[in-house]
Motif scaffolding. Structure first.
Motif, PDB file in Angstrom:
ATOM      1  N   ALA A 142       0.822  -1.207   0.000  1.00 66.08           N
ATOM      2  CA  ALA A 142       0.000   0.000   0.000  1.00 66.08           C
ATOM      3  C   ALA A 142       0.856   1.257   0.000  1.00 66.08           C
ATOM      4  CB  ALA A 142      -0.934  -0.013   1.214  1.00 66.08           C
ATOM      5  N   VAL A 143       1.898   1.295   0.831  1.00 65.47           N
ATOM      6  CA  VAL A 143       2.772   2.472   0.878  1.00 65.47           C
ATOM      7  C   VAL A 143       3.491   2.657  -0.463  1.00 65.47           C
ATOM      8  CG1 VAL A 143       4.806   3.460   1.997  1.00 65.47           C
ATOM      9  CG2 VAL A 143       3.062   2.340   3.374  1.00 65.47           C
ATOM     10  N   ALA A 144       3.953   1.570  -1.064  1.00 70.30           N
ATOM     11  CA  ALA A 144       4.632   1.673  -2.361  1.00 70.30           C
ATOM     12  C   ALA A 144       3.687   2.197  -3.439  1.00 70.30           C
ATOM     13  CB  ALA A 144       5.193   0.309  -2.756  1.00 70.30           C
ATOM     14  N   CYS A 145       2.439   1.714  -3.461  1.00 68.82           N
ATOM     15  CA  CYS A 145       1.475   2.196  -4.458  1.00 68.82           C
ATOM     16  C   CYS A 145       1.204   3.680  -4.299  1.00 68.82           C
ATOM     17  CB  CYS A 145       0.170   1.402  -4.329  1.00 68.82           C
ATOM     18  SG  CYS A 145       0.269  -0.303  -4.921  1.00 68.82           S
ATOM     19  N   LEU A 146       1.063   4.142  -3.062  1.00 67.76           N
ATOM     20  CA  LEU A 146       0.817   5.566  -2.832  1.00 67.76           C
ATOM     21  C   LEU A 146       2.016   6.411  -3.243  1.00 67.76           C
ATOM     22  CD1 LEU A 146      -1.008   5.317   0.607  1.00 67.76           C
ATOM     23  CD2 LEU A 146      -2.005   6.110  -1.535  1.00 67.76           C
ATOM     24  N   TRP A 191      -5.020   8.098  -5.718  1.00 62.22           N
ATOM     25  CA  TRP A 191      -6.114   7.354  -6.351  1.00 62.22           C
ATOM     26  C   TRP A 191      -6.083   5.879  -5.957  1.00 62.22           C
ATOM     27  CZ3 TRP A 191      -5.338   3.146  -9.391  1.00 62.22           C
ATOM     28  CH2 TRP A 191      -4.077   2.961  -9.951  1.00 62.22           C
ATOM     29  N   CYS A 192      -4.989   5.429  -5.316  1.00 55.93           N
ATOM     30  CA  CYS A 192      -4.891   4.034  -4.868  1.00 55.93           C
ATOM     31  C   CYS A 192      -5.654   3.778  -3.573  1.00 55.93           C
ATOM     32  CB  CYS A 192      -3.432   3.649  -4.656  1.00 55.93           C
ATOM     33  SG  CYS A 192      -2.397   3.746  -6.130  1.00 55.93           S
ATOM     34  N   VAL A 193      -6.109   4.830  -2.897  1.00 60.19           N
ATOM     35  CA  VAL A 193      -6.748   4.656  -1.586  1.00 60.19           C
ATOM     36  C   VAL A 193      -7.974   3.749  -1.655  1.00 60.19           C
ATOM     37  CG1 VAL A 193      -7.902   5.873   0.306  1.00 60.19           C
ATOM     38  CG2 VAL A 193      -5.808   6.807  -0.693  1.00 60.19           C
ATOM     39  N   PRO A 194      -8.913   3.933  -2.609  1.00 55.17           N
ATOM     40  CA  PRO A 194     -10.063   3.009  -2.669  1.00 55.17           C
ATOM     41  C   PRO A 194      -9.650   1.559  -2.868  1.00 55.17           C
ATOM     42  CG  PRO A 194     -10.487   4.961  -3.991  1.00 55.17           C
ATOM     43  CD  PRO A 194      -9.057   5.023  -3.608  1.00 55.17           C
ATOM     44  N   GLY A 195      -8.633   1.313  -3.660  1.00 53.89           N
ATOM     45  CA  GLY A 195      -8.163  -0.049  -3.859  1.00 53.89           C
ATOM     46  C   GLY A 195      -7.586  -0.648  -2.591  1.00 53.89           C
ATOM     47  N   ILE A 196      -6.879   0.181  -1.813  1.00 56.25           N
ATOM     48  CA  ILE A 196      -6.328  -0.308  -0.541  1.00 56.25           C
ATOM     49  C   ILE A 196      -7.461  -0.671   0.419  1.00 56.25           C
ATOM     50  CG2 ILE A 196      -4.968   0.372   1.466  1.00 56.25           C
ATOM     51  CD1 ILE A 196      -3.330   2.174  -0.439  1.00 56.25           C
ATOM     52  N   ALA A 197      -8.460   0.194   0.511  1.00 64.68           N
ATOM     53  CA  ALA A 197      -9.593  -0.090   1.401  1.00 64.68           C
ATOM     54  C   ALA A 197     -10.344  -1.342   0.962  1.00 64.68           C
ATOM     55  CB  ALA A 197     -10.531   1.111   1.432  1.00 64.68           C
ATOM     56  N   LEU A 198     -10.568  -1.486  -0.345  1.00 62.51           N
ATOM     57  CA  LEU A 198     -11.275  -2.671  -0.845  1.00 62.51           C
ATOM     58  C   LEU A 198     -10.456  -3.931  -0.595  1.00 62.51           C
ATOM     59  CD1 LEU A 198     -13.624  -3.942  -2.363  1.00 62.51           C
ATOM     60  CD2 LEU A 198     -12.459  -3.381  -4.518  1.00 62.51           C
ATOM     61  N   GLY A 199      -9.159  -3.859  -0.795  1.00 67.78           N
ATOM     62  CA  GLY A 199      -8.307  -5.018  -0.534  1.00 67.78           C
ATOM     63  C   GLY A 199      -8.313  -5.407   0.928  1.00 67.78           C
ATOM     64  N   ALA A 200      -8.259  -4.425   1.834  1.00 62.01           N
ATOM     65  CA  ALA A 200      -8.311  -4.723   3.263  1.00 62.01           C
ATOM     66  C   ALA A 200      -9.641  -5.379   3.632  1.00 62.01           C
ATOM     67  CB  ALA A 200      -8.108  -3.442   4.071  1.00 62.01           C
ATOM     68  N   ALA A 247      -3.339   4.124   7.795  1.00 66.91           N
ATOM     69  CA  ALA A 247      -1.916   4.026   8.131  1.00 66.91           C
ATOM     70  C   ALA A 247      -1.021   4.252   6.909  1.00 66.91           C
ATOM     71  CB  ALA A 247      -1.632   2.671   8.786  1.00 66.91           C
ATOM     72  N   PRO A 248      -1.239   3.565   5.773  1.00 65.26           N
ATOM     73  CA  PRO A 248      -0.407   3.863   4.596  1.00 65.26           C
ATOM     74  C   PRO A 248      -0.564   5.300   4.100  1.00 65.26           C
ATOM     75  CG  PRO A 248      -1.518   1.765   4.323  1.00 65.26           C
ATOM     76  CD  PRO A 248      -2.119   2.415   5.517  1.00 65.26           C
ATOM     77  N   VAL A 249      -1.774   5.851   4.211  1.00 66.34           N
ATOM     78  CA  VAL A 249      -1.976   7.235   3.797  1.00 66.34           C
ATOM     79  C   VAL A 249      -1.156   8.183   4.677  1.00 66.34           C
ATOM     80  CG1 VAL A 249      -3.667   9.086   3.561  1.00 66.34           C
ATOM     81  CG2 VAL A 249      -4.240   6.773   2.804  1.00 66.34           C
ATOM     82  N   CYS A 250      -1.169   7.941   5.992  1.00 62.47           N
ATOM     83  CA  CYS A 250      -0.348   8.756   6.893  1.00 62.47           C
ATOM     84  C   CYS A 250       1.130   8.621   6.557  1.00 62.47           C
ATOM     85  CB  CYS A 250      -0.606   8.344   8.341  1.00 62.47           C
ATOM     86  SG  CYS A 250      -2.246   8.771   8.972  1.00 62.47           S
ATOM     87  N   ALA A 251       1.566   7.400   6.253  1.00 58.96           N
ATOM     88  CA  ALA A 251       2.968   7.194   5.869  1.00 58.96           C
ATOM     89  C   ALA A 251       3.301   7.986   4.617  1.00 58.96           C
ATOM     90  CB  ALA A 251       3.224   5.700   5.653  1.00 58.96           C
ATOM     91  N   TRP A 252       2.416   7.940   3.637  1.00 57.81           N
ATOM     92  CA  TRP A 252       2.641   8.657   2.374  1.00 57.81           C
ATOM     93  C   TRP A 252       2.715  10.169   2.611  1.00 57.81           C
ATOM     94  CZ3 TRP A 252      -1.551  11.249  -0.493  1.00 57.81           C
ATOM     95  CH2 TRP A 252      -1.117  11.796  -1.706  1.00 57.81           C
ATOM     96  N   LEU A 253       1.812  10.701   3.420  1.00 56.39           N
ATOM     97  CA  LEU A 253       1.795  12.140   3.680  1.00 56.39           C
ATOM     98  C   LEU A 253       3.051  12.587   4.421  1.00 56.39           C
ATOM     99  CD1 LEU A 253      -1.961  12.633   4.706  1.00 56.39           C
ATOM    100  CD2 LEU A 253      -0.870  13.291   2.553  1.00 56.39           C
ATOM    101  N   MET A 254       3.471  11.818   5.411  1.00 58.42           N
ATOM    102  CA  MET A 254       4.666  12.193   6.160  1.00 58.42           C
ATOM    103  C   MET A 254       5.914  12.095   5.291  1.00 58.42           C
ATOM    104  SD  MET A 254       4.132  10.763  10.052  1.00 58.42           S
ATOM    105  CE  MET A 254       3.739   9.080   9.571  1.00 58.42           C
TER     106      MET A 254
END
Length: 335
Positions: free
Chosen positions: A56-60, A66-75, A99-106
């Motif tokens: 997830a972090v690599a995709c972001l 735009w990968c966020v919906p795919g991450i949520a659906l996969g989870a 969590a991956p979104v926070c990692a990406w933003l930071m």
């Protein structure tokens, strides 16, 4: 020209839908792979390495939000595969997505480079993308299980620690490898191909022997890791670290080698400590070597440009900057 008439680009909603399904499918596959090596610790089931967080972090980092919906659906698909979803499923999915979104933003905030060519990039990925951001997923997941009375309070600490470390190890071990594969190019044939093949053979032969040895010799994996990182940087260090971690997890799950005669909690703590130090060593050492090599190349390039500039100046010879014409007599008149 006629061959391209009528060809239209796919509509953006179709592209986004296909991308979302692709990310969700990859997340689900990584989740099932991680669940295949889960361990039992004090009555709770834990995963020493959770690959979906690294994916997830690599995709972001590579493709954006735009990968966020795919991450949520996969989870959600991973949780559904374990049983009928309950009320706490929403909170767990939200935590695993946030969590991956926070990692990406930071990581974006500190100027992270996906090439991982600087030590600061490795440190940022470890301390921000892994250790800090994964507090969100572990806290949300354990909190929802605690609120639903599915997690006894006496298991709270061990389950939270296992959840947090598993997610963090997914980022440390999987994210750099995916970033490397995305920009990988086949190098030209050279002598280093022989060394790479020899290193691969040595690692594949020695690591299983180390893991299944009746004597605790896990430390012998570190010379192989250092060799890989020194000679091939991320391209050698991260695959080696991931392979060693997977073999250690398999041995721990089978209660073999260095993980025999240990309690469930001791096995989990030893395995996660080993995987953590292994991943940190591989990532940070590879980043340091890459930064030094890039610095040396920059200095060599600057020296080469300076030499070329001096040669260009010397080629003109003395007097070339003066005016041309017929020389004059000392009095100023023409001779």
């Amino acid at each position: 020209m006629a061959a391209v008439v009528g060809i239209r680009a796919w509509p953006r909603p179709v592209v986004l839908a296909c991308g979302t399904l692709l990310v969700a499918g990859c997340y689900y596959g990584a989740g099932r792979l991680g669940l295949s090596q889960r361990l039992a610790a004090d009555g709770a089931v834990v995963t020493p390495i959770w690959p979906p967080t690294g994916l997830a972090v690599a995709c972001l980092l590579l493709f954006g939000p735009w990968c966020v919906p795919g991450i949520a659906l996969g989870a959600l698909l991973v949780i559904v595969s374990l049983g009928v979803p309950d009320a706490e499923t929403v909170g767990i999915v939200a935590g695993n997505t946030a969590a991956p979104v926070c990692a990406w933003l930071m990581l974006r905030a500190v100027g992270f480079r996906v090439s991982l060519s600087r030590l600061r990039d490795g440190l940022a990925l470890v301390f921000l993308g892994a250790l800090t951001a994964m507090l969100v997923s572990s806290g949300a997941g354990v909190g929802m299980l605690l609120l639903s009375d599915k997690l006894p309070t006496d298991h709270l600490g061990i389950v939270w620690l296992a959840w947090w470390v598993g997610d963090a190890m997914g980022v440390v071990l999987v994210t750099p490898l995916l970033l490397l594969l995305y920009r990988a190019r086949l190098p030209p044939p050279s002598v280093r191909w022989t060394e790479a093949v020899g290193l691969t053979v040595v690692v594949c032969v020695l690591v299983p022997l180390i893991m299944y040895s009746s004597v605790s010799v896990l430390f012998l994996a570190y010379p192989l890791l250092i060799w890989s990182a020194l000679r091939f940087q991320l391209a050698g260090g991260m695959p080696c670290a991931l392979f060693v971690s997977v073999m250690a997890t398999v041995a721990a799950r089978q209660e073999a080698g260095s993980f025999g005669r240990l309690t469930e909690v001791e096995t989990m703590m030893k395995l996660q400590a080993f995987n953590g130090t292994l991943g940190l060593t591989a990532l940070l050492l590879s980043a340091v070597i890459s930064e030094q090599l890039n610095t040396r190349r920059s200095v060599e390039r600057a020296c080469h440009e300076l030499v070329e500039a001096l040669q260009h100046l010397n080629a003109g010879g003395p007097g070339t900057s003066g005016t041309s014409g017929t020389p004059r007599a000392p009095g100023g008149d023409k001779p």
